[in-house]
Write a protein that holds these residues in place. Structure first.
Motif, mmCIF file in Angstrom:
data_model
loop_
_atom_site.group_PDB
_atom_site.id
_atom_site.type_symbol
_atom_site.label_atom_id
_atom_site.label_comp_id
_atom_site.label_asym_id
_atom_site.label_seq_id
_atom_site.Cartn_x
_atom_site.Cartn_y
_atom_site.Cartn_z
ATOM 1 N N TYR A 130 0.859 -1.185 0.000
ATOM 2 C CA TYR A 130 0.000 0.000 0.000
ATOM 3 C C TYR A 130 0.895 1.235 0.000
ATOM 4 C CZ TYR A 130 -4.121 -2.812 0.956
ATOM 5 O OH TYR A 130 -5.154 -3.712 0.862
ATOM 6 N N GLU A 131 0.466 2.235 -0.744
ATOM 7 C CA GLU A 131 1.223 3.473 -0.891
ATOM 8 C C GLU A 131 0.480 4.613 -0.192
ATOM 9 O OE1 GLU A 131 3.148 4.756 -4.842
ATOM 10 O OE2 GLU A 131 1.187 5.738 -4.796
ATOM 11 N N PHE A 132 1.189 5.293 0.703
ATOM 12 C CA PHE A 132 0.629 6.439 1.430
ATOM 13 C C PHE A 132 1.069 7.704 0.696
ATOM 14 C CE2 PHE A 132 0.373 9.792 4.481
ATOM 15 C CZ PHE A 132 -0.656 9.451 5.350
ATOM 16 N N SER A 133 0.117 8.454 0.161
ATOM 17 C CA SER A 133 0.411 9.715 -0.521
ATOM 18 C C SER A 133 0.180 10.856 0.465
ATOM 19 C CB SER A 133 -0.475 9.897 -1.746
ATOM 20 O OG SER A 133 -0.202 8.882 -2.685
ATOM 21 N N ILE A 134 1.207 11.647 0.691
ATOM 22 C CA ILE A 134 1.176 12.710 1.693
ATOM 23 C C ILE A 134 0.450 13.941 1.162
ATOM 24 C CG2 ILE A 134 2.600 14.235 3.116
ATOM 25 C CD1 ILE A 134 4.861 12.086 2.787
ATOM 26 N N THR A 135 -0.500 14.452 1.950
ATOM 27 C CA THR A 135 -1.160 15.722 1.663
ATOM 28 C C THR A 135 -0.502 16.828 2.475
ATOM 29 O OG1 THR A 135 -3.237 14.556 1.311
ATOM 30 C CG2 THR A 135 -3.370 16.930 1.629
ATOM 31 N N THR A 136 -0.389 16.599 3.787
ATOM 32 C CA THR A 136 0.278 17.556 4.672
ATOM 33 C C THR A 136 1.114 16.800 5.691
ATOM 34 O OG1 THR A 136 -1.577 17.641 6.227
ATOM 35 C CG2 THR A 136 -1.524 19.337 4.507
ATOM 36 N N ALA A 137 2.054 17.525 6.275
ATOM 37 C CA ALA A 137 2.914 16.972 7.327
ATOM 38 C C ALA A 137 2.943 17.964 8.482
ATOM 39 C CB ALA A 137 4.315 16.740 6.793
ATOM 40 N N HIS A 138 2.778 17.448 9.687
ATOM 41 C CA HIS A 138 2.815 18.282 10.890
ATOM 42 C C HIS A 138 4.038 17.844 11.694
ATOM 43 C CE1 HIS A 138 1.228 20.747 14.146
ATOM 44 N NE2 HIS A 138 1.521 19.747 14.958
ATOM 45 N N LEU A 139 5.036 18.706 11.746
ATOM 46 C CA LEU A 139 6.302 18.398 12.406
ATOM 47 C C LEU A 139 6.356 19.029 13.785
ATOM 48 C CD1 LEU A 139 9.319 17.359 12.243
ATOM 49 C CD2 LEU A 139 9.863 19.667 11.432
ATOM 50 N N VAL A 140 6.731 18.227 14.771
ATOM 51 C CA VAL A 140 7.068 18.727 16.098
ATOM 52 C C VAL A 140 8.550 18.412 16.267
ATOM 53 C CG1 VAL A 140 6.649 18.573 18.579
ATOM 54 C CG2 VAL A 140 4.743 18.325 16.964
ATOM 55 N N ALA A 141 9.377 19.463 16.187
ATOM 56 C CA ALA A 141 10.831 19.272 16.189
ATOM 57 C C ALA A 141 11.470 19.664 17.512
ATOM 58 C CB ALA A 141 11.458 20.079 15.051
ATOM 59 N N GLY A 142 10.677 20.040 18.471
ATOM 60 C CA GLY A 142 11.188 20.460 19.769
ATOM 61 C C GLY A 142 10.344 21.602 20.292
ATOM 62 N N PHE A 143 10.662 22.061 21.473
ATOM 63 C CA PHE A 143 9.891 23.120 22.109
ATOM 64 C C PHE A 143 9.862 24.347 21.203
ATOM 65 C CE2 PHE A 143 9.298 26.710 24.999
ATOM 66 C CZ PHE A 143 8.102 26.317 25.587
#
Length: 154
Positions: A130-143
């Motif tokens: 199965y292939e997951f096609s990304i629409t958006t990405a929410h990054l939490v990279a630190g405080f």
């Protein structure tokens, strides 16, 4: 490294993720899956996330009814504390589609290269890529380092 670069790095390095799907009654369902990302010839390209899923699994049945999904991928906890919330993580939102057997050879090779032990069951009739096609990405990279980006920005 930029935040979008960090998000790409997490996606490309992840070997497992939490998969969120939608139940027939509209409720959420989360499970643990193994993943592998296509690297493509261009390191700046948006990675595609691949999963080898059984048609018997609840999350696969959910995806067959509603392709909307999310994946949570995280770096290994850093430092001596091993604190999970100190690690960078990215939640991907998008859609999932089953790749047809016979036209999935390249994706299957990418997945099995990342997960050689999956070779034991990858050929079973109920398993498919199965292939997951990304629409958006929410990054939490630190405080204070939180960013939502579109697939093109990723």
């Amino acid at each position: 490294m930029t935040d979008t670069g960090l998000a790409k790095s997490i996606v490309r390095a992840a070997r497992s993720a939490s998969l969120g799907t939608i139940e027939p009654d509209g409720g959420p369902f989360v499970s643990l899956v193994t993943v592998a990302a296509t690297s493509g010839s261009d390191p700046e390209s948006v990675p595609t996330v691949l999963m080898l899923l059984s048609g018997l699994a609840r999350h696969t049945k959910n995806l067959n009814a509603n392709a909307s999904a999310s994946l949570l991928l995280a770096e290994a906890p850093s430092g001596t504390s091993g604190e999970p919330l100190a690690a960078a993580r990215v939640t991907l939102v998008g859609t999932v589609k089953k790749l047809e057997s016979g036209s999935d050879a390249e994706a299957r090779a990418v997945f099995l290269d990342a997960h050689p032990s999956a070779e034991l069951y990858a050929g079973f009739g109920d398993f498919a890529i199965y292939e997951f096609s990304i629409t958006t990405a929410h990054l939490v990279a630190g405080f204070g380092r939180i960013e939502t980006v579109s697939a093109d920005q990723l």
